[in-house]
Every structure is written in structure tokens, then in C-alpha cells.
Design a protein around this motif. Structure first.
Motif, mmCIF file in Angstrom:
data_model
loop_
_atom_site.group_PDB
_atom_site.id
_atom_site.type_symbol
_atom_site.label_atom_id
_atom_site.label_comp_id
_atom_site.label_asym_id
_atom_site.label_seq_id
_atom_site.Cartn_x
_atom_site.Cartn_y
_atom_site.Cartn_z
ATOM 1 N N VAL A 1 0.850 -1.193 0.000
ATOM 2 C CA VAL A 1 0.000 0.000 0.000
ATOM 3 C C VAL A 1 0.889 1.247 0.000
ATOM 4 O O VAL A 1 0.697 2.167 -0.804
ATOM 5 N N HIS A 2 1.880 1.271 0.874
ATOM 6 C CA HIS A 2 2.790 2.431 0.950
ATOM 7 C C HIS A 2 3.590 2.582 -0.349
ATOM 8 O O HIS A 2 3.787 3.698 -0.838
ATOM 9 N N ALA A 3 4.025 1.455 -0.924
ATOM 10 C CA ALA A 3 4.783 1.513 -2.181
ATOM 11 C C ALA A 3 3.925 2.073 -3.309
ATOM 12 O O ALA A 3 4.397 2.883 -4.122
ATOM 13 N N LEU A 4 2.665 1.682 -3.371
ATOM 14 C CA LEU A 4 1.762 2.199 -4.400
ATOM 15 C C LEU A 4 1.554 3.705 -4.241
ATOM 16 O O LEU A 4 1.459 4.435 -5.228
ATOM 17 N N CYS A 5 1.501 4.158 -2.991
ATOM 18 C CA CYS A 5 1.353 5.605 -2.743
ATOM 19 C C CYS A 5 2.595 6.357 -3.198
ATOM 20 O O CYS A 5 2.489 7.412 -3.837
ATOM 21 N N ARG A 6 3.775 5.821 -2.884
ATOM 22 C CA ARG A 6 5.020 6.482 -3.283
ATOM 23 C C ARG A 6 5.138 6.571 -4.799
ATOM 24 O O ARG A 6 5.644 7.551 -5.340
ATOM 25 N N LYS A 7 4.669 5.539 -5.509
ATOM 26 C CA LYS A 7 4.738 5.518 -6.972
ATOM 27 C C LYS A 7 3.647 6.375 -7.617
ATOM 28 O O LYS A 7 3.636 6.558 -8.824
ATOM 29 N N GLY A 8 2.701 6.862 -6.812
ATOM 30 C CA GLY A 8 1.620 7.690 -7.337
ATOM 31 C C GLY A 8 0.491 6.889 -7.965
ATOM 32 O O GLY A 8 -0.338 7.443 -8.682
ATOM 33 N N LYS A 9 0.440 5.598 -7.689
ATOM 34 C CA LYS A 9 -0.609 4.756 -8.265
ATOM 35 C C LYS A 9 -1.854 4.697 -7.394
ATOM 36 O O LYS A 9 -2.931 4.401 -7.889
ATOM 37 N N LEU A 10 -1.696 4.955 -6.124
ATOM 38 C CA LEU A 10 -2.822 4.899 -5.189
ATOM 39 C C LEU A 10 -2.950 6.249 -4.498
ATOM 40 O O LEU A 10 -2.017 6.713 -3.833
ATOM 41 N N ALA A 11 -4.098 6.896 -4.675
ATOM 42 C CA ALA A 11 -4.345 8.206 -4.056
ATOM 43 C C ALA A 11 -4.611 8.024 -2.563
ATOM 44 O O ALA A 11 -5.083 6.971 -2.127
ATOM 45 N N TYR A 12 -4.294 9.050 -1.787
ATOM 46 C CA TYR A 12 -4.518 8.998 -0.342
ATOM 47 C C TYR A 12 -4.765 10.395 0.190
ATOM 48 O O TYR A 12 -4.568 11.388 -0.516
ATOM 49 N N VAL A 13 -5.201 10.453 1.443
ATOM 50 C CA VAL A 13 -5.404 11.716 2.144
ATOM 51 C C VAL A 13 -4.236 11.883 3.099
ATOM 52 O O VAL A 13 -3.968 10.994 3.921
ATOM 53 N N LYS A 14 -3.547 13.005 2.998
ATOM 54 C CA LYS A 14 -2.427 13.280 3.897
ATOM 55 C C LYS A 14 -2.985 13.943 5.153
ATOM 56 O O LYS A 14 -3.587 15.013 5.090
ATOM 57 N N ILE A 15 -2.781 13.314 6.302
ATOM 58 C CA ILE A 15 -3.386 13.765 7.555
ATOM 59 C C ILE A 15 -2.570 14.842 8.260
ATOM 60 O O ILE A 15 -3.106 15.820 8.757
ATOM 61 N N ASP A 16 -1.248 14.666 8.316
ATOM 62 C CA ASP A 16 -0.411 15.625 9.042
ATOM 63 C C ASP A 16 0.908 15.854 8.308
ATOM 64 O O ASP A 16 1.128 15.326 7.231
ATOM 65 N N GLU A 17 1.793 16.648 8.937
ATOM 66 C CA GLU A 17 3.073 16.992 8.320
ATOM 67 C C GLU A 17 3.992 15.786 8.188
ATOM 68 O O GLU A 17 4.872 15.749 7.339
ATOM 69 N N ARG A 18 3.789 14.772 9.032
ATOM 70 C CA ARG A 18 4.637 13.578 8.980
ATOM 71 C C ARG A 18 4.301 12.707 7.772
ATOM 72 O O ARG A 18 5.058 11.816 7.427
ATOM 73 N N GLY A 19 3.185 12.969 7.136
ATOM 74 C CA GLY A 19 2.808 12.190 5.965
ATOM 75 C C GLY A 19 1.919 11.006 6.282
ATOM 76 O O GLY A 19 1.842 10.055 5.496
ATOM 77 N N THR A 20 1.234 11.058 7.425
ATOM 78 C CA THR A 20 0.309 9.984 7.768
ATOM 79 C C THR A 20 -0.752 9.876 6.686
ATOM 80 O O THR A 20 -1.348 10.871 6.291
ATOM 81 N N ARG A 21 -0.972 8.666 6.215
ATOM 82 C CA ARG A 21 -1.899 8.433 5.097
ATOM 83 C C ARG A 21 -3.182 7.776 5.572
ATOM 84 O O ARG A 21 -3.178 6.896 6.416
ATOM 85 N N ARG A 22 -4.274 8.212 4.955
ATOM 86 C CA ARG A 22 -5.571 7.565 5.146
ATOM 87 C C ARG A 22 -6.225 7.450 3.774
ATOM 88 O O ARG A 22 -5.887 8.191 2.840
ATOM 89 N N PHE A 23 -7.153 6.547 3.646
ATOM 90 C CA PHE A 23 -7.738 6.231 2.352
ATOM 91 C C PHE A 23 -9.256 6.226 2.428
ATOM 92 O O PHE A 23 -9.828 5.782 3.423
ATOM 93 N N THR A 24 -9.880 6.718 1.367
ATOM 94 C CA THR A 24 -11.340 6.626 1.268
ATOM 95 C C THR A 24 -11.673 5.406 0.409
ATOM 96 O O THR A 24 -10.844 4.923 -0.377
ATOM 97 N N MET A 25 -12.889 4.918 0.539
ATOM 98 C CA MET A 25 -13.327 3.791 -0.282
ATOM 99 C C MET A 25 -13.336 4.182 -1.763
ATOM 100 O O MET A 25 -13.062 3.353 -2.623
ATOM 101 N N GLU A 26 -13.622 5.437 -2.056
ATOM 102 C CA GLU A 26 -13.626 5.913 -3.437
ATOM 103 C C GLU A 26 -12.225 5.811 -4.038
ATOM 104 O O GLU A 26 -12.058 5.413 -5.188
ATOM 105 N N GLN A 27 -11.207 6.188 -3.254
ATOM 106 C CA GLN A 27 -9.830 6.104 -3.742
ATOM 107 C C GLN A 27 -9.432 4.656 -4.014
ATOM 108 O O GLN A 27 -8.782 4.362 -5.023
ATOM 109 N N LEU A 28 -9.827 3.763 -3.136
ATOM 110 C CA LEU A 28 -9.513 2.345 -3.338
ATOM 111 C C LEU A 28 -10.256 1.810 -4.563
ATOM 112 O O LEU A 28 -9.704 1.046 -5.350
ATOM 113 N N GLY A 29 -11.508 2.237 -4.726
ATOM 114 C CA GLY A 29 -12.286 1.815 -5.892
ATOM 115 C C GLY A 29 -11.685 2.310 -7.194
ATOM 116 O O GLY A 29 -11.651 1.585 -8.195
#
Length: 105
Positions: free
Chosen positions: A20-48
Motif C-alpha cells: 500500500v505504501h509503495a503504491l502511494c510512493r509511486k503515485g498509483k494509489l491516491a490517499y489523504v495526507k493527515i499531518d506533516e509527517r505524511g500519515t496516510r488515510r484512504f477513502t473507499m472511493e480512492q480504493l475503488g
């Protein structure tokens, strides 16, 4: 709207959290950035959207076997159900027809 953790997103996609993290780094999986540290969260729409982007369309099945080519008419589609001989077999299956067809190859 509920946000999923990387572990939950991985469970949903049935892949490891590292992937999941590798896909985010490659730009293949969209995510929501929560804070300055880069904490990631995902919506069902993004996964779909990710699943849709990775889906491979099916190709129509075309029977290219020698038997299918022998039985198909010159026009290309369908099965040649020519007149039946006295023994009940299709004339397209007679040896002389097969030899003639093979010569055209």
C-alpha cells in the motif's frame, strides 16, 4: 465519509501494508495526507478508483482451432451446417472436402 488506515486499505485490497505504501510512493494509489509527517488515510472511493485503474478488459474469445476453421463458412462466422449426407454426417466433414480445405491453407 470514513477514512481507512494503510493496514485496513491493505486488508480491503488483500495486499500487504508495505505494498500500500509503495503504491502511494509511486503515485498509483491516491490517499489523504493527515499531518506533516505524511500519515496516510484512504477513502473507499480512492480504493475503488485504484481497482478500476488496474482492471484489465476481457478480450472476445475467438476459436482459431483447426476444427473451427474447417467448419466455418468462407464468410467467417458461425458453423457450416451444410446438407447432410445419407449417413447423417455433414458434408463439410467428408474427406474430399477436408483435403480441398487443407490445400487452401
Amino acid at each position: 465519509m470514513s477514512l481507512l488506515t494503510p493496514q485496513e486499505a491493505g486488508d480491503y485490497l488483500r495486499i500487504p501494508e508495505k505494498t500500500v505504501h509503495a503504491l502511494c510512493r509511486k503515485g498509483k494509489l491516491a490517499y489523504v495526507k493527515i499531518d506533516e509527517r505524511g500519515t496516510r488515510r484512504f477513502t473507499m472511493e480512492q480504493l475503488g478508483e485504484y481497482v478500476s485503474s488496474q482492471s484489465v478488459p476481457t478480450k472476445p474469445f475467438i476459436d482459431n482451432s483447426p476444427k473451427a476453421r474447417l467448419l466455418s463458412p468462407k464468410g467467417g462466422e458461425g458453423v457450416n451446417k451444410g446438407p447432410k449426407s445419407s449417413r447423417g454426417k455433414s458434408e463439410a466433414c467428408q474427406p474430399e472436402d477436408l483435403r480441398r480445405e487443407m490445400r487452401q491453407w
